[in-house]
Design an enzyme around this catalytic site. Structure first.
Site, PDB file in Angstrom:
ATOM      1  N   GLU A 212      -4.453  12.741   2.537  1.00 14.87           N
ATOM      2  CA  GLU A 212      -3.986  11.735   3.211  1.00 14.87           C
ATOM      3  C   GLU A 212      -2.630  11.655   3.424  1.00 14.87           C
ATOM      4  OE1 GLU A 212      -5.583   8.264   1.215  1.00 14.87           O
ATOM      5  OE2 GLU A 212      -7.420   9.475   0.533  1.00 14.87           O
ATOM      6  N   GLU A 323      -5.861   0.621   6.789  1.00 15.63           N
ATOM      7  CA  GLU A 323      -6.392   0.341   5.451  1.00 15.63           C
ATOM      8  C   GLU A 323      -5.833  -0.854   4.945  1.00 15.63           C
ATOM      9  OE1 GLU A 323      -8.008   1.918   1.184  1.00 15.63           O
ATOM     10  OE2 GLU A 323      -7.286   3.064   2.715  1.00 15.63           O
TER      11      GLU A 323
END
Length: 408
Positions: A212, A323
């Site tokens: 990520e 997120e």
């Protein structure tokens, strides 16, 4: 040391980046970012017993390597210039004999943001420092996890607005240009991020591999509310392996000009100037390592192939999006914003965006992402809408304010 980007105007296809050089004059760099009103970053810096303090100090000695020289940036970060062969990534037992790839830094050092006792004390525990919360599988209608559902969380406080590729498509990397904002965060232990996920493995098991990278605002991790460049990895569904940035062994930095965890400036403003960054993650077809680049051609570093199980072959899914953590600390949904804090329908200049979504194919070539799906767990809190055109390729707007009359 920070990262400076140049203004984005709609329809301009090339992103120009100014990377701050790592030298003693870097103290002249300009940083931007607002403080989160009402947040007390020091409230977790509590009294600590001597035994716990000694454990923390031993841990910091592992990740804070002896520097060749040190720079203090205007926002208070201390950046240590550490010999490449002494960076914390190489403490990993699988990397004892690893030979570093990449162009040799002229001074033989890489910039590493120094961690402090206060950084550790803001975390729930020393074990949790630098880690994401353990993820749980997404369950639909009381049954098992949907095979083609992406790696998002339902029930442990993480909420998303993402686009993703099909599970049957094998890919070898992903790229996107990501709009940068400074969303407000309600609680110290909450965060808001915008990132790329490169995934493989079992989504409902304990062997999910994830790479990520993107930008995040995390008061708990950094002690402020500035958007910062970050990386993350795990090979066991966020259970024991992996961490943010260089807070554990794993990610190997090769770039001498960019500090992982550095603040990004300037940031976008509502109905004003828009700024974005470009991130590419791809698999080296010869040695199998997963590289990350920033901008159009600046190599930052890589995740060695030895770290992973499923990602040693390739990825089975890519995700792009936002997120947040919703802790419901006040018995309601958090007001922590995703992206700009505006819903997708607000469009350019108000809603945050990802543009020029691309994937790396088996020929190690970039192609525009086609047939993507989108998902948001609660569209009344955060949502996403995707589009395509000639200038921006496949793109989407996403985000939201969190708590509002429709999101109690």
């Amino acid at each position: 040391m920070g990262i400076t980007v140049i203004k984005r105007k709609r329809g301009v296809s090339t992103l120009h980046l100014l990377l701050l050089l790592l030298h003693f004059l870097s103290s002249s760099a300009i940083f931007s970012g607002k403080l989160v009103v009402g947040l007390n970053y020091t409230k977790h810096t509590r009294r600590v017993g001597s035994l716990r303090l000694s454990r923390i100090q031993r841990h910091l000695e592992k990740i804070n390597k002896p520097p060749v020289f040190t720079i203090e940036s205007p926002d208070g970060d201390v950046i240590d210039c550490v010999h490449k062969r002494k960076q914390p990534a190489l403490d990993h037992p699988l990397l004892k004999n690893h030979k570093i790839q990449g162009e040799r830094c002229p001074k033989g050092t890489v910039p590493i943001r120094r961690s402090t006792v206060d950084d550790v004390l803001r975390a729930k525990s020393l074990y949790d420092f630098g880690k994401k919360q353990v993820k749980t599988p997404l369950i639909k209608n009381g049954g098992g996890r949907q095979i083609n559902a992406p790696d998002v969380v339902s029930g442990n406080g993480h909420e998303h607005a993402i686009a993703y590729t099909g599970a049957s498509q094998e890919v070898y990397g992903a790229k996107a240009t990501i709009n940068v904002w400074d969303p407000s965060i309600e609680e110290v232990n909450e965060f808001s991020l915008s990132q790329i996920w490169v995934l493989s493995g079992s989504f409902d098991g304990s062997d999910l591999n994830s790479i990520e990278a993107g930008w995040q605002v995390s008061p708990e991790l950094y002690g402020d509310s500035r958007p910062r460049l970050f990386t993350y990895w795990t090979s066991d569904s966020y259970q024991a392996t992996g961490c943010y940035n260089l807070l554990c062994s794993g990610f190997i930095q090769t770039n001498s000009k960019i500090a992982i965890g550095a603040a990004i400036s300037p940031v976008s403003s509502l109905s004003g100037s828009q700024f974005d960054i470009t991130i590419l993650i791809w698999k080296d077809p010869k040695l199998g390592n997963w590289w990350m680049s920033f901008g159009e051609s600046t190599l930052v570093g890589y995740w060695p192939a030895e770290l992973f199980t499923h990602l040693d072959d390739g990825a089975t899914m890519v995700e792009w999006g936002g997120e947040v953590v919703n802790s419901r600390a006040n018995n309601r949904h958090t007001t922590t914003q995703m992206g700009s804090g505006q819903f997708a329908e607000q469009g350019f200049g108000k809603a945050s965006y990802f543009r020029n979504l691309e994937v790396v194919d088996s020929d190690n070539s970039l192609t525009s992402a086609k047939g993507i799906s989108t998902l948001a767990e609660n569209v009344n809190c955060y949502d996403i809408k995707s589009f395509s055109n000639g200038a921006w390729g496949t793109y989407f707007y996403y985000g939201g304010p969190g708590y509002n009359p429709k999101c109690p």
